[in-house]
Design an enzyme around this catalytic site. Sequence first.
Site, mmCIF file in Angstrom:
data_model
loop_
_atom_site.group_PDB
_atom_site.id
_atom_site.type_symbol
_atom_site.label_atom_id
_atom_site.label_comp_id
_atom_site.label_asym_id
_atom_site.label_seq_id
_atom_site.Cartn_x
_atom_site.Cartn_y
_atom_site.Cartn_z
ATOM 1 N N GLY A 195 -9.734 -53.672 118.492
ATOM 2 C CA GLY A 195 -10.505 -53.609 117.251
ATOM 3 C C GLY A 195 -11.973 -53.339 117.520
ATOM 4 N N ASN A 196 -12.792 -53.487 116.517
ATOM 5 C CA ASN A 196 -14.244 -53.301 116.687
ATOM 6 C C ASN A 196 -14.986 -54.300 115.804
ATOM 7 O OD1 ASN A 196 -14.851 -51.974 114.014
ATOM 8 N ND2 ASN A 196 -13.285 -50.585 114.810
#
Length: 424
Positions: free
Chosen positions: A221-222
């Site tokens: 993810g980020n």
Amino acid sequence: MRVVLGVSGGIAAYKACLVLRLLTEAGHEVTVVPTRAALRFVGTATWEALSGRPVATEVWDDVPGVAHVRLGQEADLVLVAPATADLLARAAHGLADDLLTTTLLVARCPVVLAPAMHTEMWGHASTVDNVATLRGRGVHVVEPASGRLTGTDSGPGRLPEPEEIVAAALRVLDGWSGTDDADPAVQSGADADRSKHLAGRHVVVSAGGTREPLDPVRFLGNRSSGKQGYALAAEAARRGARVTLVSANVDLPAPGGTEVVAVETALQLQDAVGEAVRDDADVVVMAAAVADFRPAAYTDRKIKKEHGVDAAEAPVVELVRNPDVLAGLVADRGDAGRPVLVGFAAETGDDQGSVLEHARDKLGRKGCDLLVANEVGPGVTFGQDTTTVHLLRPDVEDVRTVGPTGKDRVAVAVWDEVAALLGT
Ligand code: CTP
């Protein structure tokens, strides 16, 4: 100048004491008109001592002086800070059940309202409509700031700092007309047409960050919080658009007047955006941080520590490329020019070039109509309430820089640029 300072009943009423101080120090004659609820936060004695003038709340307080008409008639400016959701609603509907609302009905001078409330209330469709109604009538509504609210929550809805409110009010008093070069925080009657320029338009905003699953419990993810995308969607709704908000893993309340489509992965985001575009989209703003790669394989059982023949070795995760959603939209529209496409660029700058150089390069590669570039790094932009962005257009050499400011104000600037691109 004669200023009526209205104060409605929110915790931010205490900040109005400083607004009052700043106005009187600047030589203005200020009459404070608190609502009944405001007096629960700051009492009459404080307002009278700071303004040096008598203070009334009800239309019955100075009957021989016909204060409910006189104050509005004689004022050069009516400023309400804080303006609660209730005050905005009463003002929008022409109610006149206390001295402040009767004064607002009588006043023909500029009126500036500085709202303050919880994010959910600010984003609610009723408040969005009331603000649009007021702006449509020429009332100047200051955008609330983002930040800590009462209690532990934070978001858009905070009363801007007293200095900012007074500066906005004095600009209005000086006959400020609200051009693009001026502070985008204040929308005025002069801007009323611009503020409704998205009426009848369908806009699509992607927000948040995609998650690419490895197994049922893990993902790549980020750090995107979705705050900027949500601020863009809220501002578009405020300007009258039908808004589809494609939301990737965002933990924020849905802005009023928007249709939220929740997605998790880049492929799901691509599908949701594509479907919304086929539903006659006029504008797509790709504010989401879309993962460029995803794990090549997904295992539907949790990957165990003892994962293979040689348990001492860590597994190698093979990645494959995700589609570039924005580039796909550019390719699909061909020469049509519609929808207007806006990209975001999160850049750090490196030895190959500065943030702006990378952004100009990305604008060329992506082929979109507007690129919003911001600097990222530890503690900068992601999850923060303030940011600085650069707005780049392929046909314009100059770069417009906005900030450091709230993400809601960045949204105002982005939609102003889109207005120019739509020719509205
Ligand atoms: N974007 C997209 N699809 C992707 C990656 C990005 O649509 N697979 C969009 C983002 O929503 C954003 C713009 O493209 O509007 C730029 O995203 P960014 O991650 O900064 O650019 P990349 O093309 O991934 O370039 P790089 O990672 O090389 O900086």
